[in-house]
Scaffold this active site. Structure first.
Site, PDB file in Angstrom:
ATOM      1  N   HIS A 110       0.853  -1.197   0.000  1.00  0.00           N
ATOM      2  CA  HIS A 110       0.000   0.000   0.000  1.00  0.00           C
ATOM      3  C   HIS A 110       0.879   1.233   0.000  1.00  0.00           C
ATOM      4  O   HIS A 110       2.005   1.239   0.535  1.00  0.00           O
ATOM      5  CB  HIS A 110      -0.982   0.004   1.180  1.00  0.00           C
ATOM      6  CG  HIS A 110      -0.348   0.182   2.532  1.00  0.00           C
ATOM      7  ND1 HIS A 110      -0.137   1.422   3.105  1.00  0.00           N
ATOM      8  CD2 HIS A 110       0.104  -0.723   3.430  1.00  0.00           C
ATOM      9  CE1 HIS A 110       0.413   1.265   4.299  1.00  0.00           C
ATOM     10  NE2 HIS A 110       0.581  -0.018   4.526  1.00  0.00           N
ATOM     11  N   ASP A 112      -0.511   4.495   0.763  1.00  0.00           N
ATOM     12  CA  ASP A 112      -1.047   5.555   1.619  1.00  0.00           C
ATOM     13  C   ASP A 112      -0.351   5.501   2.972  1.00  0.00           C
ATOM     14  O   ASP A 112       0.290   4.505   3.327  1.00  0.00           O
ATOM     15  CB  ASP A 112      -2.564   5.415   1.782  1.00  0.00           C
ATOM     16  CG  ASP A 112      -2.973   4.083   2.393  1.00  0.00           C
ATOM     17  OD1 ASP A 112      -2.415   3.035   1.990  1.00  0.00           O
ATOM     18  OD2 ASP A 112      -3.854   4.059   3.278  1.00  0.00           O
ATOM     19  N   ASP A 143       6.446   1.930   6.174  1.00  0.00           N
ATOM     20  CA  ASP A 143       5.039   1.530   6.121  1.00  0.00           C
ATOM     21  C   ASP A 143       4.309   2.336   5.052  1.00  0.00           C
ATOM     22  O   ASP A 143       3.643   3.313   5.361  1.00  0.00           O
ATOM     23  CB  ASP A 143       4.396   1.738   7.492  1.00  0.00           C
ATOM     24  CG  ASP A 143       2.974   1.197   7.574  1.00  0.00           C
ATOM     25  OD1 ASP A 143       2.586   0.403   6.700  1.00  0.00           O
ATOM     26  OD2 ASP A 143       2.248   1.596   8.502  1.00  0.00           O
ATOM     27  N   GLU A 177      -5.197   1.535   2.642  1.00  0.00           N
ATOM     28  CA  GLU A 177      -4.979   0.548   3.701  1.00  0.00           C
ATOM     29  C   GLU A 177      -5.105   1.163   5.081  1.00  0.00           C
ATOM     30  O   GLU A 177      -5.693   0.568   5.994  1.00  0.00           O
ATOM     31  CB  GLU A 177      -3.596  -0.078   3.533  1.00  0.00           C
ATOM     32  CG  GLU A 177      -3.351  -1.313   4.409  1.00  0.00           C
ATOM     33  CD  GLU A 177      -2.812  -0.991   5.803  1.00  0.00           C
ATOM     34  OE1 GLU A 177      -2.828  -1.883   6.661  1.00  0.00           O
ATOM     35  OE2 GLU A 177      -2.362   0.159   6.019  1.00  0.00           O
ATOM     36  N   GLU A 178      -4.581   2.369   5.264  1.00  0.00           N
ATOM     37  CA  GLU A 178      -4.618   3.011   6.579  1.00  0.00           C
ATOM     38  C   GLU A 178      -6.027   3.462   6.952  1.00  0.00           C
ATOM     39  O   GLU A 178      -6.280   3.843   8.097  1.00  0.00           O
ATOM     40  CB  GLU A 178      -3.671   4.209   6.616  1.00  0.00           C
ATOM     41  CG  GLU A 178      -2.213   3.879   6.309  1.00  0.00           C
ATOM     42  CD  GLU A 178      -1.540   3.062   7.400  1.00  0.00           C
ATOM     43  OE1 GLU A 178      -2.217   2.690   8.372  1.00  0.00           O
ATOM     44  OE2 GLU A 178      -0.333   2.788   7.272  1.00  0.00           O
ATOM     45  N   ASP A 206       4.404  -5.942   5.015  1.00  0.00           N
ATOM     46  CA  ASP A 206       3.795  -4.794   5.689  1.00  0.00           C
ATOM     47  C   ASP A 206       3.873  -4.938   7.198  1.00  0.00           C
ATOM     48  O   ASP A 206       2.970  -4.537   7.921  1.00  0.00           O
ATOM     49  CB  ASP A 206       2.329  -4.651   5.241  1.00  0.00           C
ATOM     50  CG  ASP A 206       1.714  -3.322   5.647  1.00  0.00           C
ATOM     51  OD1 ASP A 206       2.472  -2.379   5.949  1.00  0.00           O
ATOM     52  OD2 ASP A 206       0.478  -3.213   5.688  1.00  0.00           O
ATOM     53  N   HIS A 456       3.853   4.517  11.978  1.00  0.00           N
ATOM     54  CA  HIS A 456       2.778   5.334  12.562  1.00  0.00           C
ATOM     55  C   HIS A 456       3.285   6.341  13.591  1.00  0.00           C
ATOM     56  O   HIS A 456       2.498   7.127  14.104  1.00  0.00           O
ATOM     57  CB  HIS A 456       1.671   4.475  13.209  1.00  0.00           C
ATOM     58  CG  HIS A 456       0.906   3.621  12.251  1.00  0.00           C
ATOM     59  ND1 HIS A 456      -0.281   2.999  12.587  1.00  0.00           N
ATOM     60  CD2 HIS A 456       1.134   3.289  10.963  1.00  0.00           C
ATOM     61  CE1 HIS A 456      -0.728   2.313  11.546  1.00  0.00           C
ATOM     62  NE2 HIS A 456       0.126   2.475  10.544  1.00  0.00           N
TER      63      HIS A 456
END
Length: 500
Positions: A110, A112, A143, A177-178, A206, A456
């Site tokens: 992903h 995003d 990520d 995805e997020e 991931d 994150h």
């Protein structure tokens, strides 16, 4: 005297690895360009959604330059709670090679990211990749933009050397995805007999290693049941001077409910919650014992004083093979700075239970609701209680004897010179279970990020070593998978097939 001759595959890998080393500055520059795109899918605002779409188009063009056939799948719009709608970014389906004699491996990633700004506490500009002591800091570095590019770097190396890819490669990339992978499952379901029909293996990269230096292979994740529990007296708040001491306060009810869910040792107090938990097998205990985990270093890198458990075995057991309940927050209560003497009229608590094999989300929902209703009834409160499970995701487990796990282990030994830690992941990565259930394909998690990559967080990074050696790892994996596929397709002679 010359040394022993390399096998054709080993010789090709040596050439590919040398090429990747020579190109590492260019590869880092491409990661810098990708990190610069503020592809935040979490905040539902038009500007950021356009950035996510721009990121998908940038990746599509990168794939086309590698010679891939690329389709940008339109998945429509996202309906927001306020009645507004935003366009969803397209999903990329790309393919390189259609040789029926080769294995076909599909990579999921992903593009995003989570929100990020300097005001959040970043020491570097989050959308400007910054290298400090071999660490590449930036939102999305680990990520998941770094691992996606590492896969594409491996693909590009074969082409740059004029070599055919050892396997057919397919890629599926999303930009939501997020924010819950909106639209992804529908595309996977629709393409079962199309894009995915020829796929033999699916790789997800991931998640992270359990160590700063030792690679890992991940063969399972926990599921997740996410709950809200609302206590309501009325829609408006109360003045504590007028109503304090004569009211069944919703916040007091809620605190009591949340406090009843787990004891100080971390044990969940909901009756029956452990009844269907699968006990660890002897093989799982053996795998856990072989994992290298320094609890002191783990605590220091995590910024915690100590954990609930003192042994590595207990930590891994409760992180991977036992359910865990976490309380996430309270909505409706006063939380700003200052002293506001208010009694909230309605409050909502949020908590989740991570699920492990043999647990069923529907059963857990019933157990939690019955327990909280029982605790609430004992308070003799006239307030209204509403318990809702808003998310129910099942755990995922793979077979580590599957061919691609064996190929990946050999590739890790070749590139990193060590056996990988065989790990489960305490978090939930729904796409692995989706692929496994909808496509009935072999799914593997092959992480590149180190344990301290801080996805994150305000210190998200990927180590240059992980990014570059990870690109080599994917190239080695292609070669190992090709060898495995060839060996399986080769006729077995009577002597080979004879049982000793």
């Amino acid at each position: 005297m010359d040394g022993p001759a390399l096998s054709p595959a080993a010789g090709l890998l040596a050439q590919v690895s040398q090429y990747i080393d020579r190109q590492q500055e260019a590869f880092v520059q491409t990661l810098r360009e990708w990190v610069a795109v503020e592809s935040d899918s979490v905040q539902p605002v038009p500007r950021l959604r356009r950035e996510v779409t721009r990121m998908m188009e940038l990746a599509a063009e990168h794939l086309r330059r590698l010679g891939a056939g690329v389709e940008l799948v339109d998945v429509g719009t996202q309906q927001l709670p306020g009645g507004q709608s935003l366009p969803l970014p397209p999903i990329i389906l790309a393919a390189l090679g259609t040789d029926p004699e080769k294995a076909t491996v599909c990579f999921y990633g992903h593009l995003d990211v989570q929100p990020a700004s300097r005001e959040d506490g970043w020491l570097t500009a989050p959308y400007s990749l910054t290298e400090v002591d071999g660490k590449l800091y930036g939102r999305g570095a680990t990520d998941n933009k770094g691992p996606v590019l590492a896969w594409l770097n491996a693909v590009s190396a074969f082409g740059a050397l004029g070599q055919d890819l050892p396997v057919n490669v397919k890629v599926i990339l999303e930009g939501m995805e997020e924010a819950g992978s909106v639209g992804l499952e529908d595309v996977v379901r629709r393409e079962r007999h199309g894009f995915f029909a020829s796929v033999d293996y699916i790789v997800v990269s991931d998640n992270l290693w359990l160590s700063r230096t030792k690679p890992a292979l991940t063969y399972g994740t926990r599921g997740n049941s996410y709950f809200t529990v609302e206590v309501k007296c009325r829609d408006q708040d109360f003045h504590s001077g007028t109503f304090g001491g004569i009211l069944h306060e919703p916040m007091a009810d809620l605190v009591a409910l949340l406090g009843s869910l787990v004891d100080p040792s971390g044990r969940i107090l909901v009756p029956g919650i452990y009844s269907h938990v699968a006990p660890p097998t002897e093989e799982e205990r053996r795998l856990d014992a072989a994992v290298e985990l320094d609890l002191g270093e783990f605590c220091r890198s995590s910024g915690v004083a100590r954990l609930l458990f003192r042994s590595k075995e207990d930590v891994l057991l409760h992180l991977w093979r036992r359910p865990a309940l976490s309380i996430h927050g309270v909505q409706g209560a006063f939380h700003e700075p200052g002293a506001k003497t208010v009694i909230p009229g309605r409050v909502t608590g949020k908590f989740s239970i991570r699920l492990v094999p043999n647990m069923d989300a529907a059963v857990v929902e019933k157990q939690v609701r019955q327990y909280l209703e029982s605790v609430f009834s004992q308070r003799n409160s006239p307030n209204q209680l509403t318990v809702s499970m808003v998310l129910g995701l099942q755990p995922w487990v793979a077979d580590i004897q599957d061919g691609q796990y064996l190929a990946a282990r050999r590739a890790i030994r070749t590139v990193f010179g060590t056996e990988p830690d065989m790990t489960r992941d305490g978090s939930t990565i729904p796409i692995a279970k989706t692929f496994q259930d909808l496509l009935q394909k072999s799914v593997m998690m092959l992480p590149l990020g180190a344990v301290d990559d801080g996805e994150h967080s305000q210190t998200e990074k990927i180590n240059r070593r992980n990014y570059i050696e990870g690109s080599k790892l994917f190239a080695a994996f292609f070669l190992e998978l090709a060898k495995l596929h060839a060996d399986r397709g080769r006729p077995v002679s009577p002597a080979q097939g004879r049982t000793p």
